[in-house]
Design a protein around this motif. Structure first.
Motif, PDB file in Angstrom:
ATOM      1  N   ASN A   1      25.309 -22.416 -61.846  1.00 14.44           N
ATOM      2  CA  ASN A   1      26.122 -21.635 -62.795  1.00 14.44           C
ATOM      3  C   ASN A   1      25.263 -21.134 -63.952  1.00 14.44           C
ATOM      4  O   ASN A   1      25.371 -19.970 -64.369  1.00 14.44           O
ATOM      5  CB  ASN A   1      27.279 -22.489 -63.330  1.00 14.44           C
ATOM      6  CG  ASN A   1      28.379 -22.690 -62.305  1.00 14.44           C
ATOM      7  OD1 ASN A   1      28.483 -21.929 -61.336  1.00 14.44           O
ATOM      8  ND2 ASN A   1      29.182 -23.727 -62.489  1.00 14.44           N
ATOM      9  N   ARG A   2      24.409 -22.015 -64.483  1.00 18.90           N
ATOM     10  CA  ARG A   2      23.532 -21.606 -65.591  1.00 18.90           C
ATOM     11  C   ARG A   2      22.553 -20.527 -65.125  1.00 18.90           C
ATOM     12  O   ARG A   2      22.292 -19.560 -65.848  1.00 18.90           O
ATOM     13  CB  ARG A   2      22.768 -22.820 -66.126  1.00 18.90           C
ATOM     14  CG  ARG A   2      23.623 -23.781 -66.938  1.00 18.90           C
ATOM     15  CD  ARG A   2      22.773 -24.719 -67.777  1.00 18.90           C
ATOM     16  NE  ARG A   2      22.005 -25.642 -66.948  1.00 18.90           N
ATOM     17  CZ  ARG A   2      22.440 -26.816 -66.516  1.00 18.90           C
ATOM     18  NH1 ARG A   2      23.667 -27.206 -66.820  1.00 18.90           N
ATOM     19  NH2 ARG A   2      21.673 -27.593 -65.793  1.00 18.90           N
ATOM     20  N   PHE A   3      22.019 -20.696 -63.926  1.00 21.67           N
ATOM     21  CA  PHE A   3      21.082 -19.707 -63.399  1.00 21.67           C
ATOM     22  C   PHE A   3      21.762 -18.352 -63.205  1.00 21.67           C
ATOM     23  O   PHE A   3      21.175 -17.306 -63.488  1.00 21.67           O
ATOM     24  CB  PHE A   3      20.500 -20.187 -62.074  1.00 21.67           C
ATOM     25  CG  PHE A   3      19.411 -21.219 -62.212  1.00 21.67           C
ATOM     26  CD1 PHE A   3      18.949 -21.615 -63.456  1.00 21.67           C
ATOM     27  CD2 PHE A   3      18.836 -21.791 -61.087  1.00 21.67           C
ATOM     28  CE1 PHE A   3      17.939 -22.554 -63.583  1.00 21.67           C
ATOM     29  CE2 PHE A   3      17.830 -22.730 -61.202  1.00 21.67           C
ATOM     30  CZ  PHE A   3      17.378 -23.114 -62.456  1.00 21.67           C
ATOM     31  N   GLU A   4      23.009 -18.384 -62.717  1.00 28.36           N
ATOM     32  CA  GLU A   4      23.721 -17.128 -62.479  1.00 28.36           C
ATOM     33  C   GLU A   4      24.021 -16.436 -63.817  1.00 28.36           C
ATOM     34  O   GLU A   4      23.873 -15.211 -63.933  1.00 28.36           O
ATOM     35  CB  GLU A   4      25.004 -17.389 -61.707  1.00 28.36           C
ATOM     36  CG  GLU A   4      25.669 -16.118 -61.196  1.00 28.36           C
ATOM     37  CD  GLU A   4      26.762 -16.418 -60.188  1.00 28.36           C
ATOM     38  OE1 GLU A   4      26.939 -15.616 -59.257  1.00 28.36           O
ATOM     39  OE2 GLU A   4      27.440 -17.451 -60.323  1.00 28.36           O
ATOM     40  N   GLU A   5      24.417 -17.208 -64.816  1.00 24.93           N
ATOM     41  CA  GLU A   5      24.689 -16.637 -66.136  1.00 24.93           C
ATOM     42  C   GLU A   5      23.430 -16.030 -66.748  1.00 24.93           C
ATOM     43  O   GLU A   5      23.497 -15.018 -67.460  1.00 24.93           O
ATOM     44  CB  GLU A   5      25.244 -17.716 -67.064  1.00 24.93           C
ATOM     45  CG  GLU A   5      26.652 -18.177 -66.706  1.00 24.93           C
ATOM     46  CD  GLU A   5      27.098 -19.368 -67.530  1.00 24.93           C
ATOM     47  OE1 GLU A   5      26.296 -19.829 -68.398  1.00 24.93           O
ATOM     48  OE2 GLU A   5      28.217 -19.855 -67.293  1.00 24.93           O
TER      49      GLU A   5
ATOM     50  N   GLU B   1      21.746 -14.769 -57.466  1.00 20.63           N
ATOM     51  CA  GLU B   1      22.980 -14.129 -57.019  1.00 20.63           C
ATOM     52  C   GLU B   1      23.595 -15.012 -55.943  1.00 20.63           C
ATOM     53  O   GLU B   1      22.873 -15.603 -55.132  1.00 20.63           O
ATOM     54  CB  GLU B   1      22.699 -12.741 -56.443  1.00 20.63           C
ATOM     55  CG  GLU B   1      22.232 -11.725 -57.467  1.00 20.63           C
ATOM     56  CD  GLU B   1      21.922 -10.379 -56.850  1.00 20.63           C
ATOM     57  OE1 GLU B   1      21.821  -9.395 -57.601  1.00 20.63           O
ATOM     58  OE2 GLU B   1      21.762 -10.327 -55.603  1.00 20.63           O
ATOM     59  N   ARG B   2      24.930 -15.115 -55.939  1.00 20.39           N
ATOM     60  CA  ARG B   2      25.619 -15.917 -54.928  1.00 20.39           C
ATOM     61  C   ARG B   2      26.615 -15.053 -54.168  1.00 20.39           C
ATOM     62  O   ARG B   2      27.234 -14.156 -54.739  1.00 20.39           O
ATOM     63  CB  ARG B   2      26.329 -17.110 -55.569  1.00 20.39           C
ATOM     64  CG  ARG B   2      25.395 -18.202 -56.004  1.00 20.39           C
ATOM     65  CD  ARG B   2      26.119 -19.445 -56.493  1.00 20.39           C
ATOM     66  NE  ARG B   2      26.606 -19.295 -57.856  1.00 20.39           N
ATOM     67  CZ  ARG B   2      27.127 -20.302 -58.575  1.00 20.39           C
ATOM     68  NH1 ARG B   2      27.224 -21.510 -58.041  1.00 20.39           N
ATOM     69  NH2 ARG B   2      27.548 -20.093 -59.798  1.00 20.39           N
ATOM     70  N   GLY B   3      26.749 -15.344 -52.881  1.00 16.94           N
ATOM     71  CA  GLY B   3      27.686 -14.612 -52.048  1.00 16.94           C
ATOM     72  C   GLY B   3      28.017 -15.444 -50.824  1.00 16.94           C
ATOM     73  O   GLY B   3      27.467 -16.532 -50.631  1.00 16.94           O
ATOM     74  N   PRO B   4      28.915 -14.945 -49.957  1.00 19.50           N
ATOM     75  CA  PRO B   4      29.276 -15.705 -48.760  1.00 19.50           C
ATOM     76  C   PRO B   4      28.096 -15.828 -47.806  1.00 19.50           C
ATOM     77  O   PRO B   4      27.293 -14.913 -47.668  1.00 19.50           O
ATOM     78  CB  PRO B   4      30.413 -14.877 -48.150  1.00 19.50           C
ATOM     79  CG  PRO B   4      30.223 -13.508 -48.697  1.00 19.50           C
ATOM     80  CD  PRO B   4      29.647 -13.681 -50.066  1.00 19.50           C
TER      81      PRO B   4
ATOM     82  N   GLY C   1      14.627 -13.996 -61.448  1.00 22.95           N
ATOM     83  CA  GLY C   1      14.503 -15.353 -60.940  1.00 22.95           C
ATOM     84  C   GLY C   1      13.174 -15.586 -60.258  1.00 22.95           C
ATOM     85  O   GLY C   1      12.533 -16.634 -60.435  1.00 22.95           O
ATOM     86  N   ARG C   2      12.726 -14.606 -59.478  1.00 24.22           N
ATOM     87  CA  ARG C   2      11.425 -14.735 -58.809  1.00 24.22           C
ATOM     88  C   ARG C   2      10.288 -14.702 -59.837  1.00 24.22           C
ATOM     89  O   ARG C   2       9.274 -15.382 -59.667  1.00 24.22           O
ATOM     90  CB  ARG C   2      11.245 -13.626 -57.774  1.00 24.22           C
ATOM     91  CG  ARG C   2      12.202 -13.763 -56.600  1.00 24.22           C
ATOM     92  CD  ARG C   2      11.747 -13.008 -55.360  1.00 24.22           C
ATOM     93  NE  ARG C   2      12.618 -13.370 -54.242  1.00 24.22           N
ATOM     94  CZ  ARG C   2      12.445 -14.419 -53.465  1.00 24.22           C
ATOM     95  NH1 ARG C   2      11.396 -15.211 -53.674  1.00 24.22           N
ATOM     96  NH2 ARG C   2      13.264 -14.683 -52.490  1.00 24.22           N
TER      97      ARG C   2
END
Length: 309
Positions: free
Chosen positions: A68-72, A77-80, A96-97
């Protein structure tokens, strides 16, 4: 060996790790666990959150808070998941990279400084001792599934270049000259190869690549060449290298090659023992300087013809 032996080694090793980070802020602005998450995500194009949790042995709630912290922060990125819509796929963004790359660069510089205190002649022995500890203490971990060999997917050829360069730099101190060589080999294969006579295998374990090898045509007629054999440190000791070499031999024999050749160097002792187990014979060796090191290059060959043929 006693419990006290293990505890004494643990105190020593913890002290070494603490000394490495003293005043260097290796993981800033992240915690050690957050850095481990970034590192694992940087090794593959994407990873399911459940597999990441198992890989690192983390509590589901703890990992969820980190993600959650990384996404904020715009790092992931998160997905199905492609394999199961009920699972969540995680991948690093460009920032992120960049963050993972910075942490990796700091770690390389720091570990490199530590290795500078070890005599070059002692480094292979140190690496072998580390592999032995990992293999003996890691063999029973249930999270390690059976590796499967498959053809490369998009992105895997780039992974071959990156991991060959990173591992050989970390374990043997080789410079960017080796990365350039690997990149040329992979690019030549990607641009023009005969799928009936040349092939790449990726060893995949628990959804992530852990090894690779190539079989390409040699300049000598009737000869196949084995190239870029690699097994990730955490996956060694489970027979993956044997399976990769056997895949090349079986493919070359089925494609009608008379023999298989390979070039390696003397410091890659584990690989040389693997080749010998499969019947390869040393046919020539010559000192040379490559990849920033003084090495002894070796040519090995395996005759595929039946005796008397």
């Amino acid at each position: 060996m006693t419990v006290q032996d293990v505890r004494a080694f643990n105190r020593f090793y913890t002290g070494v790790i603490g000394a490495l980070d003293h005043g260097r802020h290796l993981y800033a602005p992240y915690t050690l666990t957050e850095s481990r998450v970034l590192y694992e995500l940087a090794q593959v194009p994407h990873l399911d959150a459940a597999d990441l949790r198992t890989l690192l042995g983390l509590d589901a709630g703890y990992l969820s808070r980190i993600l959650n912290r990384f996404e904020e922060a715009g790092l992931i990125e998160r997905g199905p998941s492609e394999s199961d819509p009920r699972r969540r796929r995680v991948r690093l963004t460009a920032p992120g990279r960049e963050a993972a790359g910075l942490l990796d660069e700091r770690a390389r510089d720091t570990v490199g400084a530590l290795l500078d205190t070890v005599a070059p002649a002692d480094r292979p022995r140190l690496a072998e001792a580390m592999r032995t500890i990992r293999n003996l203490l890691g063999e029973g971990r249930a999270r390690c599934g059976e590796a499967e060999l498959r053809e490369p997917a998009p992105g895997d050829l780039g992974w071959i270049v990156q991991r060959n360069a990173a591992l050989h730099a970390a374990e043997y101190g080789w410079n960017a000259g080796y990365e350039a060589l690997v990149a040329r080999i992979v690019a030549d294969f990607a641009e023009d190869h005969d799928p009936h006579r040349e092939r790449v295998w990726i060893a995949e374990q628990d959804g992530r690549p852990v090894g690779c090898v190539m079989c390409v045509r040699d300049d000598a007629p009737g000869t196949a060449r084995l190239r870029l054999l690699l097994v990730e440190p955490g996956a060694r000791g489970h027979g993956i290298g044997d399976r990769l070499v056997r895949a090349v031999i079986d493919f070359a024999r089925g494609a009608g090659y008379r023999d298989v050749a390979l070039w390696t160097v003397d410091v890659l002792s584990s690989a040389r023992r693997l080749y010998q187990r499969h019947g390869f014979v040393l046919v020539a060796e010559k000192p040379h300087r490559s990849f920033g090191k003084d090495l002894i290059g070796q040519d090995w060959r395996l005759d595929l013809r039946e005796p008397g043929a």
